[in-house]
Scaffold this active site. Structure first.
Site, PDB file in Angstrom:
ATOM      1  N   PHE A 192       0.813  -1.219   0.000  1.00 45.93           N
ATOM      2  CA  PHE A 192       0.000   0.000   0.000  1.00 45.93           C
ATOM      3  C   PHE A 192       0.848   1.272   0.000  1.00 45.93           C
ATOM      4  O   PHE A 192       0.379   2.354  -0.276  1.00 45.93           O
ATOM      5  CB  PHE A 192      -1.031   0.006   1.141  1.00 45.93           C
ATOM      6  CG  PHE A 192      -0.476   0.253   2.512  1.00 45.93           C
ATOM      7  CD1 PHE A 192      -0.380   1.559   2.992  1.00 45.93           C
ATOM      8  CD2 PHE A 192      -0.072  -0.796   3.327  1.00 45.93           C
ATOM      9  CE1 PHE A 192       0.111   1.801   4.264  1.00 45.93           C
ATOM     10  CE2 PHE A 192       0.434  -0.548   4.589  1.00 45.93           C
ATOM     11  CZ  PHE A 192       0.525   0.746   5.059  1.00 45.93           C
ATOM     12  N   HIS A 229      -3.198  -8.197  11.502  1.00 44.36           N
ATOM     13  CA  HIS A 229      -4.024  -7.066  11.072  1.00 44.36           C
ATOM     14  C   HIS A 229      -5.363  -7.520  10.500  1.00 44.36           C
ATOM     15  O   HIS A 229      -5.990  -6.790   9.738  1.00 44.36           O
ATOM     16  CB  HIS A 229      -3.258  -6.214  10.053  1.00 44.36           C
ATOM     17  CG  HIS A 229      -2.002  -5.617  10.612  1.00 44.36           C
ATOM     18  ND1 HIS A 229      -0.896  -5.310   9.859  1.00 44.36           N
ATOM     19  CD2 HIS A 229      -1.672  -5.303  11.892  1.00 44.36           C
ATOM     20  CE1 HIS A 229       0.062  -4.826  10.652  1.00 44.36           C
ATOM     21  NE2 HIS A 229      -0.379  -4.822  11.882  1.00 44.36           N
ATOM     22  N   ILE A 274      12.121 -12.734  -2.732  1.00 41.84           N
ATOM     23  CA  ILE A 274      11.768 -13.824  -1.831  1.00 41.84           C
ATOM     24  C   ILE A 274      11.615 -15.158  -2.563  1.00 41.84           C
ATOM     25  O   ILE A 274      12.090 -16.190  -2.095  1.00 41.84           O
ATOM     26  CB  ILE A 274      10.486 -13.441  -1.057  1.00 41.84           C
ATOM     27  CG1 ILE A 274      10.848 -12.319  -0.073  1.00 41.84           C
ATOM     28  CG2 ILE A 274       9.888 -14.620  -0.316  1.00 41.84           C
ATOM     29  CD1 ILE A 274       9.713 -11.414   0.274  1.00 41.84           C
TER      30      ILE A 274
END
Ligand SMILES: [Zn+2]
Length: 249
Positions: free
Chosen positions: A33, A119, A236
């Site tokens: 974001f 979250h 990653i």
């Protein structure tokens, strides 16, 4: 510590804890974001207090979440999410703590009992008053701009995506599980988190102080890099691909 030595320690771990952030999901096509261009720059996240206080803020919330819902129909878990599942299948995973709300760890197959979504999640909708849970498709397919924002069919309370918004308090039980896993880990691996926000940054510190080997795998440097026994700055997916090729793994 070299990659070979880390891989060897990883393969012997009996209480492995992963901590993941936005970086693991950007490789599935979920924009961070903070990065420009995505829905997160088109529609700003709404503060929880504003959501409660104003219909205009609630409209803004639902615009953002509807765009996210459309995006999430298309994204799939990647090799990073899958690799973590494989550690669980081998009986090595104590827990997976994620900051992500995209639900990709669940989709990849990580068990609910091994997963803490710090979250919350955008893959569910809940009533803020009675906590009834709704499937996103039932809510998002019906709502569009111009209609009143969605409310609960049981109690008329406000519905909201089950993520933890800015200004909303952290879930107590999830925080406690994350804390416990951090204390009990023998190897604690950070994947794709910049570790710049609390409480995220506290868990690797707790793990390290409790005696765990600490590894940080992230594209960019993090404030905790000096604390890490093993560090890898890079993509990653590439990291897990290399890890799989090592004989000790
Ligand atoms: Zn309700």
């Amino acid at each position: 510590m070299k990659l070979e030595e880390f891989a060897s320690r990883l393969s012997k771990s009996e209480a492995l804890v992963f901590f993941t952030g936005a970086g693991i999901s950007t490789e599935s096509g979920v924009p961070d974001f903070r990065s420009p261009g995505g829905v997160w720059t088109k529609y700003q996240p709404v503060l929880f207090q504003d959501f409660l206080a104003s219909e205009a803020a609630r409209v803004q919330h639902w615009q953002l979440k509807k765009a996210t819902y459309e995006l999430f129909k298309t994204v799939k878990p990647n090799i990073g999410h899958q690799a973590i599942c494989e550690f669980e299948q081998r009986g090595q995973l104590l827990g997976l703590i994620t900051q992500n709300i995209d639900g990709l760890h669940k989709l990849a197959g990580t068990s609910a009992t091994r997963l803490v979504e710090l979250h919350g999640t955008d893959r569910l909708v809940t009533c803020l008053k009675c906590a009834k849970v709704f499937q996103p498709s039932d809510v998002y397919e019906k709502w569009h701009e111009g209609l009143p924002t969605p409310t609960c069919d049981a109690c008329s309370g406000f519905l909201k995506s089950a993520n933890i918004s800015f200004g909303q308090s952290m879930p107590v039980e999830a925080m406690q599980r994350a804390q416990r896993w951090s204390e009990q880990a023998d190897v604690f691996v950070v994947i794709g988190s910049s570790l710049q926000v609390q409480p995220a940054a506290s868990f690797p510190v707790i793990a390290k102080r409790s005696g765990a080997l600490l590894a940080i795998v992230n594209r960019d440097p993090t404030p905790l890099d000096d604390l890490a026994d093993f560090r890898h700055n890079g993509a990653i997916g590439e990291f897990f691909t290399r890890l799989r090729t090592l004989p000790s793994h």
